[in-house]
Design a protein around this motif. Structure first.
Motif, PDB file in Angstrom:
ATOM      1  N   PRO A 132       0.894  -1.046  -0.044  1.00  0.00           N
ATOM      2  CA  PRO A 132       0.056  -0.078  -0.095  1.00  0.00           C
ATOM      3  C   PRO A 132       0.840   1.214   0.016  1.00  0.00           C
ATOM      4  N   PHE A 133       0.205   2.285  -0.854  1.00  0.00           N
ATOM      5  CA  PHE A 133       1.024   3.547  -0.806  1.00  0.00           C
ATOM      6  C   PHE A 133       0.803   4.455   0.267  1.00  0.00           C
ATOM      7  N   GLU A 134       1.449   4.141   1.603  1.00  0.00           N
ATOM      8  CA  GLU A 134       1.133   4.603   2.817  1.00  0.00           C
ATOM      9  C   GLU A 134       2.461   4.918   3.430  1.00  0.00           C
ATOM     10  N   LEU A 135       2.381   6.313   4.135  1.00  0.00           N
ATOM     11  CA  LEU A 135       3.481   6.695   5.081  1.00  0.00           C
ATOM     12  C   LEU A 135       2.717   7.245   6.522  1.00  0.00           C
ATOM     13  N   THR A 136       3.420   6.501   7.580  1.00  0.00           N
ATOM     14  CA  THR A 136       3.050   6.974   8.674  1.00  0.00           C
ATOM     15  C   THR A 136       3.917   7.625   9.694  1.00  0.00           C
ATOM     16  N   GLU A 137       3.463   8.621  10.451  1.00  0.00           N
ATOM     17  CA  GLU A 137       4.343   9.499  11.139  1.00  0.00           C
ATOM     18  C   GLU A 137       3.385   9.899  12.339  1.00  0.00           C
ATOM     19  N   THR A 138       4.286  10.769  13.368  1.00  0.00           N
ATOM     20  CA  THR A 138       3.557  11.363  14.452  1.00  0.00           C
ATOM     21  C   THR A 138       3.654  12.708  14.516  1.00  0.00           C
ATOM     22  N   GLY A 139       2.773  13.529  14.984  1.00  0.00           N
ATOM     23  CA  GLY A 139       3.090  14.908  15.042  1.00  0.00           C
ATOM     24  C   GLY A 139       1.971  15.560  16.076  1.00  0.00           C
ATOM     25  N   TRP A 140       1.995  17.024  15.644  1.00  0.00           N
ATOM     26  CA  TRP A 140       1.023  17.877  16.531  1.00  0.00           C
ATOM     27  C   TRP A 140       0.331  18.834  15.609  1.00  0.00           C
ATOM     28  N   GLY A 141       0.641  19.081  14.644  1.00  0.00           N
ATOM     29  CA  GLY A 141       0.216  20.235  13.711  1.00  0.00           C
ATOM     30  C   GLY A 141      -0.554  19.699  12.366  1.00  0.00           C
ATOM     31  N   GLU A 142      -1.247  20.334  11.639  1.00  0.00           N
ATOM     32  CA  GLU A 142      -1.920  20.110  10.335  1.00  0.00           C
ATOM     33  C   GLU A 142      -1.199  20.903   9.417  1.00  0.00           C
ATOM     34  N   PHE A 143      -1.113  20.295   8.112  1.00  0.00           N
ATOM     35  CA  PHE A 143      -0.401  20.956   7.210  1.00  0.00           C
ATOM     36  C   PHE A 143      -0.757  20.270   5.860  1.00  0.00           C
ATOM     37  N   GLU A 144      -0.233  20.879   4.668  1.00  0.00           N
ATOM     38  CA  GLU A 144      -0.732  20.171   3.436  1.00  0.00           C
ATOM     39  C   GLU A 144       0.503  19.262   2.945  1.00  0.00           C
ATOM     40  N   ILE A 145      -0.024  17.892   2.490  1.00  0.00           N
ATOM     41  CA  ILE A 145       1.043  17.081   2.222  1.00  0.00           C
ATOM     42  C   ILE A 145       0.691  16.816   0.541  1.00  0.00           C
ATOM     43  N   THR A 146       2.130  16.829  -0.388  1.00  0.00           N
ATOM     44  CA  THR A 146       1.721  16.711  -1.496  1.00  0.00           C
ATOM     45  C   THR A 146       2.246  15.283  -1.781  1.00  0.00           C
ATOM     46  N   ALA A 147       1.459  14.508  -2.751  1.00  0.00           N
ATOM     47  CA  ALA A 147       1.837  13.082  -3.140  1.00  0.00           C
ATOM     48  C   ALA A 147       2.187  13.015  -4.785  1.00  0.00           C
ATOM     49  N   THR A 148       3.270  12.928  -5.167  1.00  0.00           N
ATOM     50  CA  THR A 148       3.554  12.824  -6.369  1.00  0.00           C
ATOM     51  C   THR A 148       3.531  11.441  -6.943  1.00  0.00           C
ATOM     52  N   VAL A 149       2.678  11.194  -8.047  1.00  0.00           N
ATOM     53  CA  VAL A 149       2.282   9.631  -8.430  1.00  0.00           C
ATOM     54  C   VAL A 149       3.065   9.604  -9.573  1.00  0.00           C
ATOM     55  N   HIS A 150       3.767   8.563  -9.681  1.00  0.00           N
ATOM     56  CA  HIS A 150       4.794   8.253 -10.605  1.00  0.00           C
ATOM     57  C   HIS A 150       3.943   7.094 -11.397  1.00  0.00           C
ATOM     58  N   PHE A 151       3.992   7.138 -12.626  1.00  0.00           N
ATOM     59  CA  PHE A 151       3.097   6.043 -13.449  1.00  0.00           C
ATOM     60  C   PHE A 151       4.340   4.907 -13.902  1.00  0.00           C
ATOM     61  N   VAL A 152       3.755   3.939 -14.410  1.00  0.00           N
ATOM     62  CA  VAL A 152       4.703   2.786 -14.788  1.00  0.00           C
ATOM     63  C   VAL A 152       5.420   3.237 -15.868  1.00  0.00           C
TER      64      VAL A 152
END
Length: 215
Positions: free
Chosen positions: A87-107
């Motif tokens: 699964p394309f997943e990433l887990t972290e811990t923290g305290w604040g909200e922010f914008e995440i960018t996911a760059t999808v690379h195709f085959v």
């Protein structure tokens, strides 16, 4: 996973054979699932969260997607993280909200530029609902990526294809539900607008998939 229409061929910029007047539509979701740490929480690690990219109906994305690169807030020690398999997943811990960018690379067969999906990390329930360790905060964005005149090899790889389920994810019980009928309905509406997008897509510098706004 995807739908397509049209026929005939046209040569691409790199000599690849592309399907003329064909549009390939790939539904995809980006989202976050956040768990409040409760008694385990401290000033800087109040929430454990996962950002992900997935199929809206939990199908295998490997025929179309090679990897996903997540771009986190610059305060993280390693703000750029590469996930090479589902699964394309990433887990972290923290305290604040922010914008995440996911760059999808195709085959490689797609011969398309990577596509960026932006999604805001959400740590708190709406309407001032109190946090609990038993109920995560889930936020998800649905997109439809439209490939104008895909390569013949990419088309063969993803259409037609008997969908396989995505590899198991521990977050599956928390993912928002999307029915096949609902998503196919959205795709049908999108395809009705494809004719108006073809000319614009052809004018895009460097080509690549375009995002369909879905209501």
């Amino acid at each position: 996973m995807a739908t397509a229409s049209g026929s005939k061929y046209v040569m691409g910029k790199k000599g690849e054979r592309r399907l003329k007047d064909v549009e390939l539509c790939l539904p995809i979701c980006a989202g976050t699932v956040s768990f409040w740490q409760g008694k385990k929480a401290d000033e800087y690690n109040a929430h454990k969260w996962t950002v992900y990219v997935r199929s809206p109906v939990n199908e295998d994305l490997s025929p179309a997607v090679k990897k996903v690169v997540f771009h986190l807030h610059h305060s993280f020690a390693e703000p750029v993280r590469e996930v090479l398999e589902q699964p394309f997943e990433l887990t972290e811990t923290g305290w604040g909200e922010f914008e995440i960018t996911a760059t999808v690379h195709f085959v490689d067969e797609a011969m398309e530029e990577p596509f960026k999906l932006a999604h805001g990390l959400k740590l708190f329930h709406t309407n001032d609902q109190p946090l609990t360790t038993k109920k995560p905060v889930v936020s998800e964005t649905y997109e439809e990526l439209v490939f104008s005149e895909p390569t013949e090899e990419f088309h063969k790889k993803v259409v037609p294809i008997t969908p396989k389920p995505a590899p198991p994810s521990p977050l599956l019980p928390h993912f928002p539900q999307h029915s096949d009928a609902e998503e196919f309905g959205k795709i049908s509406k999108a395809r009705e607008r494809i004719a108006n997008l073809v000319s614009a897509a052809k004018q895009q510098a460097g080509g690549g998939p375009i995002k369909m706004e879905v209501n």
